[in-house]
Design a protein around this motif. Structure first.
Motif, mmCIF file in Angstrom:
data_model
loop_
_atom_site.group_PDB
_atom_site.id
_atom_site.type_symbol
_atom_site.label_atom_id
_atom_site.label_comp_id
_atom_site.label_asym_id
_atom_site.label_seq_id
_atom_site.Cartn_x
_atom_site.Cartn_y
_atom_site.Cartn_z
ATOM 1 N N ILE A 173 3.145 13.424 -4.870
ATOM 2 C CA ILE A 173 2.456 12.408 -5.657
ATOM 3 C C ILE A 173 1.760 11.500 -4.648
ATOM 4 C CG2 ILE A 173 2.678 10.505 -7.277
ATOM 5 C CD1 ILE A 173 5.101 11.962 -8.457
ATOM 6 N N ASN A 174 0.455 11.618 -4.589
ATOM 7 C CA ASN A 174 -0.356 10.868 -3.640
ATOM 8 C C ASN A 174 -0.943 9.662 -4.359
ATOM 9 O OD1 ASN A 174 -0.112 12.787 -1.418
ATOM 10 N ND2 ASN A 174 -1.302 14.135 -2.732
ATOM 11 N N LEU A 175 -0.454 8.475 -4.010
ATOM 12 C CA LEU A 175 -0.859 7.261 -4.704
ATOM 13 C C LEU A 175 -2.003 6.567 -3.975
ATOM 14 C CD1 LEU A 175 2.689 5.852 -5.532
ATOM 15 C CD2 LEU A 175 1.140 7.070 -7.060
ATOM 16 N N LEU A 176 -3.141 6.502 -4.632
ATOM 17 C CA LEU A 176 -4.310 5.796 -4.122
ATOM 18 C C LEU A 176 -4.724 4.799 -5.184
ATOM 19 C CD1 LEU A 176 -6.613 5.544 -1.966
ATOM 20 C CD2 LEU A 176 -7.877 7.189 -3.358
ATOM 21 N N LYS A 177 -4.824 3.544 -4.824
ATOM 22 C CA LYS A 177 -5.170 2.514 -5.811
ATOM 23 C C LYS A 177 -6.583 2.694 -6.347
ATOM 24 C CE LYS A 177 -5.061 -2.449 -6.552
ATOM 25 N NZ LYS A 177 -4.667 -3.721 -5.936
ATOM 26 N N ASP A 178 -7.545 2.868 -5.437
ATOM 27 C CA ASP A 178 -8.935 2.978 -5.872
ATOM 28 C C ASP A 178 -9.766 3.558 -4.729
ATOM 29 O OD1 ASP A 178 -11.714 2.300 -6.565
ATOM 30 O OD2 ASP A 178 -10.808 1.049 -8.114
ATOM 31 N N LYS A 179 -10.657 4.476 -5.075
ATOM 32 C CA LYS A 179 -11.530 5.090 -4.068
ATOM 33 C C LYS A 179 -12.423 4.069 -3.367
ATOM 34 C CE LYS A 179 -11.872 9.744 -5.877
ATOM 35 N NZ LYS A 179 -12.791 10.802 -6.303
ATOM 36 N N LYS A 180 -12.655 2.934 -3.988
ATOM 37 C CA LYS A 180 -13.516 1.927 -3.366
ATOM 38 C C LYS A 180 -12.941 1.404 -2.051
ATOM 39 C CE LYS A 180 -11.754 -2.186 -5.707
ATOM 40 N NZ LYS A 180 -12.039 -3.202 -6.730
ATOM 41 N N HIS A 181 -11.634 1.607 -1.832
ATOM 42 C CA HIS A 181 -11.008 1.132 -0.594
ATOM 43 C C HIS A 181 -11.065 2.161 0.538
ATOM 44 C CE1 HIS A 181 -9.583 -2.430 -2.592
ATOM 45 N NE2 HIS A 181 -8.992 -1.696 -3.519
ATOM 46 N N LEU A 182 -11.510 3.383 0.248
ATOM 47 C CA LEU A 182 -11.562 4.418 1.288
ATOM 48 C C LEU A 182 -12.543 4.016 2.380
ATOM 49 C CD1 LEU A 182 -11.595 7.677 -0.858
ATOM 50 C CD2 LEU A 182 -9.646 6.607 0.303
ATOM 51 N N ARG A 183 -12.159 4.252 3.606
ATOM 52 C CA ARG A 183 -13.078 3.924 4.699
ATOM 53 C C ARG A 183 -14.160 4.999 4.790
ATOM 54 N NH1 ARG A 183 -10.413 5.052 10.298
ATOM 55 N NH2 ARG A 183 -9.587 7.091 9.846
ATOM 56 N N TRP A 184 -15.307 4.619 5.252
ATOM 57 C CA TRP A 184 -16.452 5.532 5.249
ATOM 58 C C TRP A 184 -16.264 6.668 6.240
ATOM 59 C CZ3 TRP A 184 -19.466 6.565 9.470
ATOM 60 C CH2 TRP A 184 -19.334 5.713 10.561
ATOM 61 N N ASP A 185 -15.578 6.425 7.363
ATOM 62 C CA ASP A 185 -15.361 7.456 8.378
ATOM 63 C C ASP A 185 -13.902 7.885 8.338
ATOM 64 O OD1 ASP A 185 -15.220 9.114 10.551
ATOM 65 O OD2 ASP A 185 -15.825 7.620 12.024
ATOM 66 N N GLN A 186 -13.592 8.893 7.544
ATOM 67 C CA GLN A 186 -12.217 9.333 7.354
ATOM 68 C C GLN A 186 -11.556 9.870 8.625
ATOM 69 O OE1 GLN A 186 -10.033 9.332 4.366
ATOM 70 N NE2 GLN A 186 -11.455 7.623 4.225
ATOM 71 N N TYR A 187 -12.348 10.247 9.603
ATOM 72 C CA TYR A 187 -11.781 10.821 10.833
ATOM 73 C C TYR A 187 -11.919 9.882 12.028
ATOM 74 C CZ TYR A 187 -11.744 14.990 7.980
ATOM 75 O OH TYR A 187 -11.512 15.879 6.967
ATOM 76 N N GLY A 188 -12.413 8.691 11.822
ATOM 77 C CA GLY A 188 -12.615 7.734 12.904
ATOM 78 C C GLY A 188 -11.315 7.062 13.331
ATOM 79 N N PRO A 189 -11.343 6.348 14.442
ATOM 80 C CA PRO A 189 -10.140 5.662 14.931
ATOM 81 C C PRO A 189 -9.735 4.513 14.004
ATOM 82 C CG PRO A 189 -12.033 5.154 16.327
ATOM 83 C CD PRO A 189 -12.488 6.166 15.336
ATOM 84 N N TRP A 190 -8.443 4.376 13.807
ATOM 85 C CA TRP A 190 -7.922 3.340 12.922
ATOM 86 C C TRP A 190 -8.105 1.943 13.500
ATOM 87 C CZ3 TRP A 190 -7.035 3.462 7.980
ATOM 88 C CH2 TRP A 190 -6.881 4.699 7.369
ATOM 89 N N GLU A 191 -8.308 1.835 14.783
ATOM 90 C CA GLU A 191 -8.533 0.524 15.395
ATOM 91 C C GLU A 191 -9.794 -0.139 14.847
ATOM 92 O OE1 GLU A 191 -5.530 2.423 17.802
ATOM 93 O OE2 GLU A 191 -7.417 3.160 17.013
ATOM 94 N N LEU A 192 -10.712 0.648 14.289
ATOM 95 C CA LEU A 192 -11.956 0.105 13.736
ATOM 96 C C LEU A 192 -11.807 -0.348 12.283
ATOM 97 C CD1 LEU A 192 -14.521 2.663 15.200
ATOM 98 C CD2 LEU A 192 -13.850 0.425 16.118
ATOM 99 N N ALA A 193 -10.684 -0.036 11.665
ATOM 100 C CA ALA A 193 -10.460 -0.390 10.257
ATOM 101 C C ALA A 193 -9.717 -1.721 10.154
ATOM 102 C CB ALA A 193 -9.668 0.707 9.561
ATOM 103 N N GLU A 194 -10.065 -2.486 9.154
ATOM 104 C CA GLU A 194 -9.375 -3.746 8.884
ATOM 105 C C GLU A 194 -8.221 -3.501 7.923
ATOM 106 O OE1 GLU A 194 -10.036 -6.640 10.421
ATOM 107 O OE2 GLU A 194 -11.541 -5.514 11.550
ATOM 108 N N TYR A 195 -7.184 -4.329 8.049
ATOM 109 C CA TYR A 195 -6.058 -4.251 7.129
ATOM 110 C C TYR A 195 -6.466 -4.855 5.790
ATOM 111 C CZ TYR A 195 -1.321 -4.372 5.398
ATOM 112 O OH TYR A 195 -0.195 -4.156 4.653
ATOM 113 N N LYS A 196 -6.178 -4.145 4.687
ATOM 114 C CA LYS A 196 -6.536 -4.624 3.347
ATOM 115 C C LYS A 196 -5.328 -4.495 2.426
ATOM 116 C CE LYS A 196 -11.278 -2.864 3.568
ATOM 117 N NZ LYS A 196 -12.215 -1.949 2.908
ATOM 118 N N LYS A 197 -4.620 -5.580 2.250
ATOM 119 C CA LYS A 197 -3.455 -5.562 1.366
ATOM 120 C C LYS A 197 -3.841 -5.119 -0.044
ATOM 121 C CE LYS A 197 0.359 -8.268 -0.392
ATOM 122 N NZ LYS A 197 1.091 -9.509 -0.415
ATOM 123 N N GLU A 198 -5.038 -5.501 -0.478
ATOM 124 C CA GLU A 198 -5.478 -5.181 -1.835
ATOM 125 C C GLU A 198 -5.747 -3.685 -2.036
ATOM 126 O OE1 GLU A 198 -9.182 -6.162 0.552
ATOM 127 O OE2 GLU A 198 -7.166 -6.988 0.403
#
Length: 152
Positions: free
Chosen positions: A111-136
């Protein structure tokens, strides 16, 4: 009492002190909703201990043995869903996604829980250091409990 393994954290980010964008922020609230289960936390030394029964830095053989006799498991999108898919393909679990696409990184049996596709980062294979933390970007604890109860 049914056992549940939790794998609550992803590997610490390099050169960044903010929480990993994959780390579910509501573990304490979730665990309060699961009093009827025996919870075992796995991870590495230095991670926050969320329950009394923590198994840190286990060798692979011990982790395989520990995960044999569980009702299910709950994890963020880290190594553990891949570990379980390979070592215990018969066991279903709950994976909490935030900015990763479960259609790329998840397994259909879980069971893969994803709140909303709008939160997906544009570069799915990029380094996580470039992503911001989003509690929402995370589902509510009640959604995780519902998923667990549908498996156990």
């Amino acid at each position: 009492m049914k056992k549940i393994i939790i794998s609550p954290y992803s590997k610490k980010l390099r050169e960044k002190e903010t929480p990993h964008p994959k780390n579910f922020p509501m573990w304490k609230e979730l665990l309060l909703l699961l009093p009827e289960y025996e919870i075992i936390q796995i991870g590495v030394e230095g991670e926050e201990r969320l329950v009394e029964n923590c198994k840190f830095n286990l060798p692979t053989s011990d982790l395989i043995e520990l995960s044999k006799d569980i009702g299910t498991w709950v994890s963020v999108e880290n190594f553990f869903p891949h570990f379980m898919h390979y070592n215990h393909p018969e066991k279903r679990g709950v994976v909490i996604f935030s900015q990763s696409d479960p259609f790329i990184f998840g397994y259909p049996k879980n069971i893969n829980l994803l709140k909303d596709k709008k939160h997906l980062r544009w570069d799915q294979y990029g380094p996580w250091e470039l992503a911001e933390y989003k509690k929402e970007a995370f589902v509510e604890p009640e959604a995780v409990v519902e998923a667990i109860k549908s498996i156990i």
